[in-house]
Design an enzyme around this catalytic site. Structure first.
Site, PDB file in Angstrom:
ATOM      1  N   SER A 141      -7.990   5.153   7.864  1.00  0.00           N
ATOM      2  CA  SER A 141      -6.705   4.946   8.545  1.00  0.00           C
ATOM      3  C   SER A 141      -6.510   6.044   9.584  1.00  0.00           C
ATOM      4  O   SER A 141      -6.991   7.171   9.396  1.00  0.00           O
ATOM      5  CB  SER A 141      -5.554   5.018   7.544  1.00  0.00           C
ATOM      6  OG  SER A 141      -4.314   5.039   8.226  1.00  0.00           O
ATOM      7  N   TYR A 156      -1.096   9.676   1.336  1.00  0.00           N
ATOM      8  CA  TYR A 156      -1.959   8.659   1.969  1.00  0.00           C
ATOM      9  C   TYR A 156      -2.949   9.343   2.915  1.00  0.00           C
ATOM     10  O   TYR A 156      -4.148   9.040   2.904  1.00  0.00           O
ATOM     11  CB  TYR A 156      -1.067   7.673   2.725  1.00  0.00           C
ATOM     12  CG  TYR A 156      -1.791   6.468   3.304  1.00  0.00           C
ATOM     13  CD1 TYR A 156      -2.607   5.673   2.517  1.00  0.00           C
ATOM     14  CD2 TYR A 156      -1.633   6.122   4.648  1.00  0.00           C
ATOM     15  CE1 TYR A 156      -3.252   4.553   3.054  1.00  0.00           C
ATOM     16  CE2 TYR A 156      -2.263   5.016   5.181  1.00  0.00           C
ATOM     17  CZ  TYR A 156      -3.083   4.229   4.371  1.00  0.00           C
ATOM     18  OH  TYR A 156      -3.717   3.138   4.912  1.00  0.00           O
TER      19      TYR A 156
HETATM   20  N1  LIG Z   1      -2.112  -2.439   7.414  1.00  0.00           N
HETATM   21  C1  LIG Z   1      -2.210  -1.295   8.067  1.00  0.00           C
HETATM   22  O1  LIG Z   1      -1.355  -0.963   8.921  1.00  0.00           O
HETATM   23  C2  LIG Z   1      -3.365  -0.370   7.809  1.00  0.00           C
HETATM   24  C3  LIG Z   1      -3.581   0.667   8.720  1.00  0.00           C
HETATM   25  C4  LIG Z   1      -4.648   1.539   8.508  1.00  0.00           C
HETATM   26  C5  LIG Z   1      -5.471   1.368   7.422  1.00  0.00           C
HETATM   27  N2  LIG Z   1      -5.254   0.347   6.529  1.00  0.00           N
HETATM   28  C6  LIG Z   1      -6.163   0.216   5.403  1.00  0.00           C
HETATM   29  O2  LIG Z   1      -6.762  -1.056   5.445  1.00  0.00           O
HETATM   30  C7  LIG Z   1      -7.098  -1.482   4.111  1.00  0.00           C
HETATM   31  C8  LIG Z   1      -6.550  -2.877   3.881  1.00  0.00           C
HETATM   32  O3  LIG Z   1      -5.144  -2.849   4.068  1.00  0.00           O
HETATM   33  P1  LIG Z   1      -4.276  -4.170   4.344  1.00  0.00           P
HETATM   34  O4  LIG Z   1      -3.135  -3.734   5.183  1.00  0.00           O
HETATM   35  O5  LIG Z   1      -5.158  -5.277   4.761  1.00  0.00           O
HETATM   36  O6  LIG Z   1      -3.713  -4.426   2.856  1.00  0.00           O
HETATM   37  P2  LIG Z   1      -3.158  -5.779   2.161  1.00  0.00           P
HETATM   38  O7  LIG Z   1      -2.848  -6.804   3.183  1.00  0.00           O
HETATM   39  O8  LIG Z   1      -2.093  -5.304   1.243  1.00  0.00           O
HETATM   40  O9  LIG Z   1      -4.432  -6.273   1.319  1.00  0.00           O
HETATM   41  C9  LIG Z   1      -4.940  -5.443   0.309  1.00  0.00           C
HETATM   42  C10 LIG Z   1      -6.078  -6.146  -0.377  1.00  0.00           C
HETATM   43  O10 LIG Z   1      -6.603  -5.253  -1.383  1.00  0.00           O
HETATM   44  C11 LIG Z   1      -6.489  -5.883  -2.682  1.00  0.00           C
HETATM   45  N3  LIG Z   1      -6.192  -4.847  -3.676  1.00  0.00           N
HETATM   46  C12 LIG Z   1      -5.099  -4.059  -3.721  1.00  0.00           C
HETATM   47  N4  LIG Z   1      -5.147  -3.256  -4.799  1.00  0.00           N
HETATM   48  C13 LIG Z   1      -6.312  -3.554  -5.443  1.00  0.00           C
HETATM   49  C14 LIG Z   1      -6.919  -3.079  -6.627  1.00  0.00           C
HETATM   50  N5  LIG Z   1      -6.350  -2.129  -7.379  1.00  0.00           N
HETATM   51  N6  LIG Z   1      -8.108  -3.607  -6.998  1.00  0.00           N
HETATM   52  C15 LIG Z   1      -8.707  -4.572  -6.256  1.00  0.00           C
HETATM   53  N7  LIG Z   1      -8.179  -5.069  -5.125  1.00  0.00           N
HETATM   54  C16 LIG Z   1      -6.984  -4.558  -4.726  1.00  0.00           C
HETATM   55  C17 LIG Z   1      -5.363  -6.911  -2.510  1.00  0.00           C
HETATM   56  O11 LIG Z   1      -5.442  -7.983  -3.449  1.00  0.00           O
HETATM   57  P3  LIG Z   1      -4.610  -7.912  -4.854  1.00  0.00           P
HETATM   58  O12 LIG Z   1      -3.237  -7.462  -4.513  1.00  0.00           O
HETATM   59  O13 LIG Z   1      -4.684  -9.302  -5.397  1.00  0.00           O
HETATM   60  O14 LIG Z   1      -5.351  -6.937  -5.706  1.00  0.00           O
HETATM   61  C18 LIG Z   1      -5.646  -7.415  -1.103  1.00  0.00           C
HETATM   62  O15 LIG Z   1      -6.726  -8.327  -1.112  1.00  0.00           O
HETATM   63  C19 LIG Z   1      -6.504  -0.425   3.173  1.00  0.00           C
HETATM   64  O16 LIG Z   1      -7.509   0.468   2.769  1.00  0.00           O
HETATM   65  C20 LIG Z   1      -5.486   0.296   4.063  1.00  0.00           C
HETATM   66  O17 LIG Z   1      -5.273   1.608   3.629  1.00  0.00           O
HETATM   67  C21 LIG Z   1      -4.214  -0.532   6.704  1.00  0.00           C
END
Ligand SMILES: NC(=O)c1ccc[n+]([C@@H]2O[C@H](COP(=O)([O-])OP(=O)(O)OC[C@H]3O[C@@H](n4cnc5c(N)ncnc54)[C@H](OP(=O)(O)O)[C@@H]3O)[C@@H](O)[C@H]2O)c1
Length: 257
Positions: A141, A156
């Site tokens: 991130s 974070y």
């Molecule tokens: N969105 C942003 O603005 C942003 C920015 C920078 C970096 N990121 C990074 O990008 C990555 C993905 O984020 P996102 O925004 O796409 O998140 P998201 O839409 O909330 O999706 C998260 C995914 O991870 C799974 N997950 C969550 N907890 C889990 C666990 N304990 N075990 C197995 N699977 C799990 C969720 O499925 P379940 O809930 O069914 O487990 C879902 O498939 C993360 O590492 C985040 O830190 C996001």
């Protein structure tokens, strides 16, 4: 197709950035294995992915990667399949954007368990099952290095900084085996995770955040999940055969300022 017959595992592949990456992998001919906790969400993702057409195969496994048994189950699943993995995307993550003085030990442990420990031990456990020239991609991130006013991110940021260190150290350590390790550092992306951390802010704070984001992103908008997919496909493919140890900012130019 750039990933024809490559076997890929995407943690958190049932939603958001992980789902967009999985979709792009599939379009490029890869077979995909997605991992998440919620079976309903996994099944919905599988149906969406399968509807894309006859490209690669789609498989799903439910596991909580914030736990040791969850990590062990995925390693065992890959081992039992008898088919090596070419691409591992450590994407599942959690963001506690809470003031430093209120971070609880439970939040700290959960954040590290998913954002750091899972990436560490899943990669370690899958090492014997990674094919030659495998590619590991960690989803980091911008928060590892750049903060946002009024978005307290000590926990974070710390966890994503650790993931960046792991990326670089593993690139060095696993390079001699032909394994490449890189990270993608997205800017703000419109996903369930973002909505969860924004929706609970007071209306005034949400408006302030929106205004800040609009003037801070040189390209004028926050990201969509599929904005990340092109870089993931590149890092997964043989085109990136000499790319390792990189932390690639895909953030609409946000961290350039
Ligand atoms: N969105 C942003 O603005 C942003 C920015 C920078 C970096 N990121 C990074 O990008 C990555 C993905 O984020 P996102 O925004 O796409 O998140 P998201 O839409 O909330 O999706 C998260 C995914 O991870 C799974 N997950 C969550 N907890 C889990 C666990 N304990 N075990 C197995 N699977 C799990 C969720 O499925 P379940 O809930 O069914 O487990 C879902 O498939 C993360 O590492 C985040 O830190 C996001």
């Amino acid at each position: 197709m750039r990933l024809q017959d490559k076997r890929t595992l995407v943690t958190g592949g049932s939603d958001g950035i992980g789902l967009a990456i999985t979709e792009a992998f599939l379009r490029e001919g890869a077979d995909v294995l997605i991992v998440g906790r919620d079976v309903g969400k996994l099944e919905a993702a599988r149906q969406k992915l399968t509807a894309l057409g006859p490209a690669g195969q789609v498989e799903m496994v439910s596991a909580d990667l914030a736990t040791s048994p969850g990590i062990a189950a995925i390693i065992e699943h890959v081992r039992a399949s008898g088919r090596p993995l070419d691409i591992l995307v450590n994407n599942a993550g959690v963001a506690y954007l809470v003031p430093f003085e209120t971070v609880s030990e439970a939040q700290f442990q959960h954040s590290f368990a998913l954002n750091v420990t899972a990436a560490f031990f899943l990669t370690q456990g899958l090492l014997p099952h990674l094919g030659p020239c495998a590619s590991v991609i960690n989803i980091s991130s911008y928060f590892a290095s750049k903060m946002i006013p009024k978005r307290p991110s000590s926990l974070y940021s710390l966890s994503k900084g650790a993931l960046n260190s792991l990326t670089k150290s593993l690139a060095f350590e696993l390079g001699p085996r032909g394994i490449r390790v890189n990270a993608i550092a997205p800017g703000t992306v419109d996903t369930a995770m973002r909505r969860k951390t924004v929706d609970n802010l007071p209306a005034e704070a949400q408006a302030e955040l929106r205004a800040y984001v609009e003037r801070s992103y040189p390209l004028g908008r926050i990201g969509r999940p599929d904005d990340l997919a092109g870089m993931a496909v590149y890092l997964a493919s043989d085109e990136a055969a000499w790319t390792s140890g990189g932390i690639f900012a895909i953030d609409g130019g946000y961290t350039a300022g």
